[in-house]
Scaffold this active site. Structure first.
Site, PDB file in Angstrom:
ATOM      1  N   GLU A 157      20.603 -21.469  16.654  1.00 32.81           N
ATOM      2  CA  GLU A 157      20.354 -20.341  17.558  1.00 32.81           C
ATOM      3  C   GLU A 157      18.883 -20.116  17.903  1.00 32.81           C
ATOM      4  OE1 GLU A 157      22.270 -16.797  16.172  1.00 32.81           O
ATOM      5  OE2 GLU A 157      24.257 -17.678  16.248  1.00 32.81           O
ATOM      6  N   GLU A 354      29.874 -21.410  14.275  1.00 33.98           N
ATOM      7  CA  GLU A 354      30.021 -20.063  13.707  1.00 33.98           C
ATOM      8  C   GLU A 354      30.965 -19.248  14.568  1.00 33.98           C
ATOM      9  OE1 GLU A 354      26.481 -17.697  13.048  1.00 33.98           O
ATOM     10  OE2 GLU A 354      25.402 -19.436  12.263  1.00 33.98           O
TER      11      GLU A 354
HETATM   12  C1  FCB Z   1      24.390 -15.414  13.845  1.00 32.94           C
HETATM   13  C2  FCB Z   1      23.559 -16.060  12.750  1.00 32.94           C
HETATM   14  C3  FCB Z   1      24.161 -15.933  11.389  1.00 32.94           C
HETATM   15  C4  FCB Z   1      24.810 -14.597  11.164  1.00 32.94           C
HETATM   16  C5  FCB Z   1      25.742 -14.261  12.292  1.00 32.94           C
HETATM   17  C6  FCB Z   1      26.476 -12.959  12.140  1.00 32.94           C
HETATM   18  O1  FCB Z   1      23.561 -15.048  14.906  1.00 32.94           O
HETATM   19  O2  FCB Z   1      23.364 -17.430  13.033  1.00 32.94           O
HETATM   20  O3  FCB Z   1      23.156 -16.228  10.445  1.00 32.94           O
HETATM   21  O4  FCB Z   1      23.863 -13.640  10.952  1.00 32.94           O
HETATM   22  O5  FCB Z   1      25.050 -14.239  13.506  1.00 32.94           O
END
Ligand code: FCB
Length: 451
Positions: A157, A354
Site C-alpha cells: 500500500e 488483504e
Molecule cells: C491496511 C493495512 C493493514 C491493516 C488494514 C486494516 O491498510 O495494510 O496493515 O491495517 O489496512
C-alpha cells in the site's frame, strides 16, 4: 479448487513486539507512537502480540486452520542496521519463521515493506537515497531467504505511506504537503522498481509483485460534472498513479496536469518510469470498502492531493467497526476493472492480499467470540471474488486480514480485525470466523452465491 491459494496476512510492526531485541533499531512507527495523541490510548508496538517470541505457536495455529500460505512482512530495521550492515540476529528470526512455515506445509509469502521504515534513514521517503537503500535491503533478505521464499512483495500500500503519511498527516511520519506526498509516492515506486530489478537479477525464478490498496470512489450524483471530476482526480492519485506506473504505462498525464506546481518534476528523473514499470509476476490487491464522494469544501489536509475538496458522503450502508461501509458488489466491480484495464492485458494474475473486517467483538466467559458479523463480511467478499472469477478476472488467491487481533496503527489495539482473538494475557483464542475460514479452505468454497 487447485488453482486458488488460501491464506492469512499480518505485518511485522502490528504483531512482532520485541521492538528493541536482538539489535532491532527504531522505525518511524516507534517514533510516531511517542508523539502525544498520535495513537489511540497511547498504544505502541513494544510488545504487540509478542509474535517474535510466540511465532512457533502461531505457526501451529495457522497449520491447525489449514492455511496454505502466510503473508507476513519483514521489519527492515530488524535486519539492517543504520550503517547498512545486515543484522544476523534479526535475519535469524525470519529464517526460523520461514523454516517453521515450510515444515508445517505453509507457503511463506514475504512482504519487504509494510510501513516500518528505519527511523535512521535521513529524509525518509522524501530522499531518493531511501529507494536505493530499499533495493539493498531487499537483497540482504534475499541472500538469507531466497532459497526458500518464492513469493516476494516489494511494498504494501504505497498510497498509505505517501498520500496519507505525507499528504494527510495521519500515519507516520505525519506530514501534510502535496508535493511531499507525490515525492514520497515516486520514491516508493522507484524503490519498488529497483528492488524488483535487483531481486530478478539475483533470482530469475522468484515471483515478484506489489500490493496496492483500492478504495473505489463513486460520485454522489453521477450527473453532476463537478462530482464526476472530483472522483476522476481521487481515482487518479489513489489508484491510476500507482497502477499505471507499475504496469509500465508511466504516470497518468491528467494526474500530472492536476498536480500542476505540486508535481515533483525534479524528483522524477529520466528513466525512472521505466524502472518502476518492469514486468510484474502478480498484482496484490487490498480491499476493504468503497466511498461515495462529492465536491465539498476543502477542510484541512487531504490524502487526495489533487482533490482536496473530495468529501465522503455516507450512503447508509452497514459499516464495520472502522466505520467503513460494507460493499462486496464494489469489490467484484473493482476486480473486473483491474483485470480488464491492467492485469489482464499484461497477463498478470491477481491475489487478494488483504480483505477483512474490524468488529466490536464481545468475548464470552471463555474468551470465545462468535463473530457472525465478520463471517458475513468474509463470506460476501469471497462470493464477490467468485463472481469476478466467473466474469473472467484471473484472481488466484485470498489472504484474510488478519490472523491475529493486533496493533491497528493509529487506532492502537482498539480495533480488532483478527480471526483469532488475542486477549489481555496475549492468549490466542480462535473466533468463530477462524473455524468458518478453516472450513472454507477445507472445502475450497469461495462463498455463498449472492442473489
Ligand atoms: C491496511 C493495512 C493493514 C491493516 C488494514 C486494516 O491498510 O495494510 O496493515 O491495517 O489496512
Amino acid at each position: 479448487m487447485t488453482d486458488f491459494l488460501w491464506g492469512a496476512a499480518t505485518a511485522a510492526f502490528q504483531i512482532e513486539g520485541a521492538s528493541t531485541e536482538d539489535g532491532r533499531e527504531a522505525s518511524i512507527w516507534d517514533v510516531f507512537c511517542q508523539v502525544p495523541g498520535a495513537v489511540a490510548n497511547g498504544d505502541d508496538g513494544t510488545v504487540a502480540t509478542d509474535h517474535y517470541h510466540r511465532w512457533e505457536a502461531d505457526v501451529a495455529l495457522m497449520a491447525g486452520l489449514g492455511l496454505q500460505a502466510y503473508r507476513f512482512s519483514v521489519a527492515w530495521p530488524r535486519v539492517v542496521s543504520a550503517d547498512g550492515t545486515p543484522n544476523a540476529a534479526g535475519l535469524d528470526f525470519y529464517e526460523r519463521l520461514v523454516d517453521g512455515l515450510l515444515a508445517a506445509g505453509i507457503e511463506p509469502w514475504l512482504t519487504l515493506y509494510h510501513w516500518d521504515l528505519p527511523a535512521s534513514l535521513p529524509g525518509g521517503w522524501l530522499n531518493r537515497a531511501t529507494a536505493e537503500r530499499f533495493a539493498q535491503y531487499a537483497l540482504v533478505v534475499h541472500d538469507r531467504l531466497g532459497d526458500r521464499v518464492r513469493r516476494w512483495t516489494t511494498l504494501n500500500e504505497p498510497w498509505c505511506s505517501s498520500m496519507l503519511s505525507y499528504g494527510a498527516g495521519v500515519p507516520a511520519p505525519g506530514h501534510a504537503d502535496p508535493t511531499e506526498a507525490l515525492t514520497a509516492a515516486h520514491h516508493l515506486l522507484l524503490g519498488h522498481g529497483l528492488a524488483a530489478r535487483a531481486l530478478r537479477e539475483a533470482d530469475a525464478s522468484a515471483s515478484i509483485g506489489i500490493t496496492l490498496n483500492y478504495t473505489p470512489a463513486v460520485p454522489a450524483d453521477p450527473t453532476n460534472p463537478a462530482y464526476i471530476d472530483v472522483v476522476r482526480r481521487v481515482d487518479g492519485t489513489a489508484h491510476r498513479l500507482f497502477t499505471d506506473a507499475v504496469f509500465g504505462r508511466g504516470y497518468p498525464a491528467d494526474v500530472v496536469a492536476d498536480a500542476g506546481a505540486a508535481w515533483p518534476a525534479e524528483a522524477v528523473r529520466a528513466g525512472d518510469e521505466a524502472v518502476i514499470g518492469a514486468p510484474l509476476d502478480f498484482l496484490g490487491v487490498n480491499y476493504y470498502t468503497t466511498e461515495m464522494i462529492r465536491a465539498g469544501v476543502p477542510a484541512g489536509p487531504s490524502p487526495h492531493v489533487t482533490a482536496p475538496e473530495a468529501e465522503v458522503v455516507p450512503r447508509g450502508l452497514p459499516t464495520t467497526d472502522m466505520g467503513w461501509e460494507i460493499d462486496p458488489d464494489g469489490f467484484a466491480r473493482l476486480l473486473g476493472r483491474l483485470h480488464d484495464t491492467w492485469a489482464g492485458p499484461a497477463g498478470v494474475p491477481i491475489y487478494i492480499t488483504e480483505n477483512g473486517a474490524a468488529c466490536a467483538d464481545e468475548p464470552d466467559a471463555d474468551g470465545f467470540v462468535n463473530d457472525t458479523d465478520r463471517i458475513a463480511y468474509l463470506d460476501a467478499h469471497l462470493a464477490a471474488v467468485e463472481e469476478a472469477r466467473g466474469a473472467g478476472a484471473d484472481v488466484r488467491g485470498y489472504f484474510a486480514w488478519t490472523l491475529l487481533d493486533n496493533f491497528e496503527w493509529a487506532f492502537g489495539y482498539a480495533k480488532r480485525f483478527g480471526i483469532v482473538r488475542v486477549d489481555e494475557e496475549l492468549r490466542r483464542i480462535p473466533k468463530a470466523s477462524a473455524r468458518w475460514f478453516a472450513q472454507q479452505i477445507a472445502t475450497g468454497r469461495l462463498g455463498a452465491p449472492r442473489s
